[in-house]
Write a protein that holds these residues in place. Structure first.
Motif, PDB file in Angstrom:
ATOM      1  N   ASP A 145      34.204  33.856  10.690  1.00 35.54           N
ATOM      2  CA  ASP A 145      32.950  33.972  11.563  1.00 35.54           C
ATOM      3  C   ASP A 145      32.056  32.828  11.790  1.00 35.54           C
ATOM      4  O   ASP A 145      31.263  32.740  12.894  1.00 35.54           O
ATOM      5  CB  ASP A 145      32.155  35.329  10.842  1.00 35.54           C
ATOM      6  CG  ASP A 145      32.814  36.414  10.494  1.00 35.54           C
ATOM      7  OD1 ASP A 145      33.606  36.881  11.568  1.00 35.54           O
ATOM      8  OD2 ASP A 145      32.660  37.145   9.524  1.00 35.54           O
ATOM      9  N   ALA A 146      32.204  31.902  10.927  1.00 33.49           N
ATOM     10  CA  ALA A 146      31.125  30.872  11.232  1.00 33.49           C
ATOM     11  C   ALA A 146      31.603  29.795  10.319  1.00 33.49           C
ATOM     12  O   ALA A 146      32.570  29.937   9.257  1.00 33.49           O
ATOM     13  CB  ALA A 146      29.730  31.048  10.777  1.00 33.49           C
ATOM     14  N   ASN A 147      31.270  28.577  10.609  1.00 30.21           N
ATOM     15  CA  ASN A 147      31.241  27.187   9.475  1.00 30.21           C
ATOM     16  C   ASN A 147      29.961  27.305   8.636  1.00 30.21           C
ATOM     17  O   ASN A 147      28.749  27.634   9.331  1.00 30.21           O
ATOM     18  CB  ASN A 147      31.218  26.091  10.542  1.00 30.21           C
ATOM     19  CG  ASN A 147      32.476  25.977  11.200  1.00 30.21           C
ATOM     20  OD1 ASN A 147      33.541  25.897  10.668  1.00 30.21           O
ATOM     21  ND2 ASN A 147      32.238  25.814  12.318  1.00 30.21           N
ATOM     22  N   ILE A 148      30.002  27.003   7.526  1.00 30.72           N
ATOM     23  CA  ILE A 148      28.837  27.043   6.783  1.00 30.72           C
ATOM     24  C   ILE A 148      28.381  25.827   6.062  1.00 30.72           C
ATOM     25  O   ILE A 148      29.536  25.138   5.290  1.00 30.72           O
ATOM     26  CB  ILE A 148      28.699  28.263   5.726  1.00 30.72           C
ATOM     27  CG1 ILE A 148      27.422  28.470   5.089  1.00 30.72           C
ATOM     28  CG2 ILE A 148      29.968  28.161   4.640  1.00 30.72           C
ATOM     29  CD1 ILE A 148      27.656  29.752   4.163  1.00 30.72           C
ATOM     30  N   ILE A 149      27.098  25.345   5.997  1.00 32.10           N
ATOM     31  CA  ILE A 149      26.748  24.093   5.319  1.00 32.10           C
ATOM     32  C   ILE A 149      26.112  24.682   3.801  1.00 32.10           C
ATOM     33  O   ILE A 149      25.178  25.478   4.035  1.00 32.10           O
ATOM     34  CB  ILE A 149      25.704  23.611   5.910  1.00 32.10           C
ATOM     35  CG1 ILE A 149      26.473  22.980   7.700  1.00 32.10           C
ATOM     36  CG2 ILE A 149      25.120  22.443   5.155  1.00 32.10           C
ATOM     37  CD1 ILE A 149      25.402  22.432   8.463  1.00 32.10           C
ATOM     38  N   ILE A 150      26.532  24.266   2.778  1.00 32.11           N
ATOM     39  CA  ILE A 150      26.198  24.760   1.742  1.00 32.11           C
ATOM     40  C   ILE A 150      25.075  23.688   1.029  1.00 32.11           C
ATOM     41  O   ILE A 150      25.741  22.600   0.678  1.00 32.11           O
ATOM     42  CB  ILE A 150      27.112  24.937   0.424  1.00 32.11           C
ATOM     43  CG1 ILE A 150      28.258  26.110   1.088  1.00 32.11           C
ATOM     44  CG2 ILE A 150      26.474  25.614  -0.730  1.00 32.11           C
ATOM     45  CD1 ILE A 150      29.202  26.433   0.207  1.00 32.11           C
ATOM     46  N   LEU A 151      23.943  23.919   0.932  1.00 32.20           N
ATOM     47  CA  LEU A 151      22.840  22.823   0.487  1.00 32.20           C
ATOM     48  C   LEU A 151      22.988  22.995  -1.137  1.00 32.20           C
ATOM     49  O   LEU A 151      23.431  23.788  -1.550  1.00 32.20           O
ATOM     50  CB  LEU A 151      21.451  23.328   1.011  1.00 32.20           C
ATOM     51  CG  LEU A 151      21.147  23.363   2.572  1.00 32.20           C
ATOM     52  CD1 LEU A 151      19.724  23.836   2.610  1.00 32.20           C
ATOM     53  CD2 LEU A 151      21.478  21.977   3.150  1.00 32.20           C
ATOM     54  N   PRO A 152      22.511  21.501  -1.661  1.00 29.37           N
ATOM     55  CA  PRO A 152      22.709  21.574  -3.021  1.00 29.37           C
ATOM     56  C   PRO A 152      21.479  22.372  -3.810  1.00 29.37           C
ATOM     57  O   PRO A 152      20.564  22.785  -2.983  1.00 29.37           O
ATOM     58  CB  PRO A 152      22.436  20.095  -3.224  1.00 29.37           C
ATOM     59  CG  PRO A 152      21.643  19.698  -2.161  1.00 29.37           C
ATOM     60  CD  PRO A 152      22.256  20.384  -0.831  1.00 29.37           C
ATOM     61  N   PRO A 153      21.626  22.877  -4.947  1.00 29.61           N
ATOM     62  CA  PRO A 153      20.923  23.698  -5.609  1.00 29.61           C
ATOM     63  C   PRO A 153      19.525  22.997  -5.678  1.00 29.61           C
ATOM     64  O   PRO A 153      19.490  21.757  -6.011  1.00 29.61           O
ATOM     65  CB  PRO A 153      21.508  24.070  -6.893  1.00 29.61           C
ATOM     66  CG  PRO A 153      22.747  23.678  -6.784  1.00 29.61           C
ATOM     67  CD  PRO A 153      22.836  22.672  -5.770  1.00 29.61           C
ATOM     68  N   MET A 154      18.319  23.666  -5.354  1.00 32.30           N
ATOM     69  CA  MET A 154      17.370  23.125  -5.511  1.00 32.30           C
ATOM     70  C   MET A 154      16.242  24.045  -6.336  1.00 32.30           C
ATOM     71  O   MET A 154      16.536  25.225  -6.529  1.00 32.30           O
ATOM     72  CB  MET A 154      16.542  22.851  -4.147  1.00 32.30           C
ATOM     73  CG  MET A 154      17.399  21.925  -3.524  1.00 32.30           C
ATOM     74  SD  MET A 154      16.500  21.627  -1.820  1.00 32.30           S
ATOM     75  CE  MET A 154      17.948  20.829  -0.848  1.00 32.30           C
ATOM     76  N   ASN A 155      15.334  23.632  -7.082  1.00 33.74           N
ATOM     77  CA  ASN A 155      14.179  24.437  -7.703  1.00 33.74           C
ATOM     78  C   ASN A 155      13.445  25.122  -6.691  1.00 33.74           C
ATOM     79  O   ASN A 155      12.953  24.654  -5.853  1.00 33.74           O
ATOM     80  CB  ASN A 155      13.407  23.605  -8.678  1.00 33.74           C
ATOM     81  CG  ASN A 155      14.117  23.168  -9.991  1.00 33.74           C
ATOM     82  OD1 ASN A 155      14.803  23.812 -10.843  1.00 33.74           O
ATOM     83  ND2 ASN A 155      14.178  21.789 -10.189  1.00 33.74           N
TER      84      ASN A 155
END
Length: 282
Positions: A145-155
């Protein structure tokens, strides 16, 4: 306790009649504890090459989450375990209990958890079957359905008004992301929209009340993933931009500055940034 999380006759389908999703994590903790004590049958695998480290309660994530996994199907839409029922709800509940019991399951060695690291290797996967004679690219085009950009975990910001985005990434991370987007585009993956997933350790009170069962833990101990789209102009003239041409569909796509038509599309949306990019030397 005699209950198995899977049904062997269905190739490891989740047995949520015996172990509902809300009890999934606790069941694994009990099984790992008993297996570490040498209790026969606490963990059962067919075949050779078992990766469970016997004599140790805590395990690396690829054992705890990969080898102790099962699959849910959408064929059962109601049951008497949860009022809102359905296998999808069981899957979400099971995922949450894995997070809640993470320190009773994981030894944090593979991958190694460093000081200050708030990342978490836990996810659901949605498999899709190939049709006969179908190539990998044909399969991807049909089911993705899409390409996804996974951001690094953040507080979590705790403000309840701020969402993490590409603007929070370092220049080095943005350069790496741009290279990946270009590679995907060049490999024929540019036909799909681009989404972004944020990961936050902790969540605000509104999200906590809506998504998280804080009777077992606190809002600060929650782990949230959110999906969104974002317009963004990269320093080389490429961009992520809402599609506004013929057949407008309300999605954001990647436009590659290596292609003149794509570069013009980004320049039309960000003329000032485009002029700055043209005058810069890379």
């Amino acid at each position: 306790d005699g209950n198995c999380i899977t049904k062997s006759e269905y190739n490891c389908k989740c047995n949520y009649d015996a172990v509902p999703g809300i009890d999934y994590g606790n069941q694994l903790v009990n099984s790992f504890t008993q297996a570490s004590q040498g209790i026969a049958g606490a963990l059962y695998y067919e075949g050779e090459g078992l990766c469970f480290i016997y004599g140790e309660h805590l395990q690396p994530s690829f054992v705890a989450f990969d080898y102790a996994s099962c699959y849910y199907t959408p064929d059962n839409t109601g049951d008497d375990v949860l009022l809102n029922g359905g296998s999808f709800r069981h899957m979400i509940e099971a995922q949450n209990t894995l997070w809640q019991n993470r320190n009773q399951l994981l030894n944090w060695n593979v991958p190694l958890k460093l000081s200050g690291d708030i990342s978490y290797w836990g996810w659901n996967e949605c498999p899709a079957s190939y049709r006969n004679g179908q190539s990998l690219d044909e399969h991807w085009e049909e089911v993705a359905d899409a390409n996804i950009i996974i951001l690094p975990p953040m507080n979590d910001s705790k403000s309840g008004t701020y969402s993490f985005s590409l603007c929070d990434l370092s220049d080095h991370a943005l350069d790496a992301l741009l290279a990946d987007l270009k590679t995907a585009h060049q490999n024929g993956k540019g036909s799909k929209p681009v989404l972004i997933m944020e990961q936050t350790s902790g969540m605000d009170l509104d999200d906590c009340a809506k998504y998280w069962d804080n009777s077992k833990t606190t809002c600060n101990d929650g782990y949230r993933k959110g999906i969104f789209s974002q317009n963004y102009y990269f320093k080389d003239g490429s961009c992520l931009l809402y599609y506004s041409g013929d057949g407008e569909n309300g999605e954001v796509y990647f436009y590659n500055a290596d292609l003149e038509a794509d570069k013009k599309h980004c320049c039309d949306a960000w003329p000032r940034f485009c002029a700055e990019a043209e005058s810069a030397v890379y």
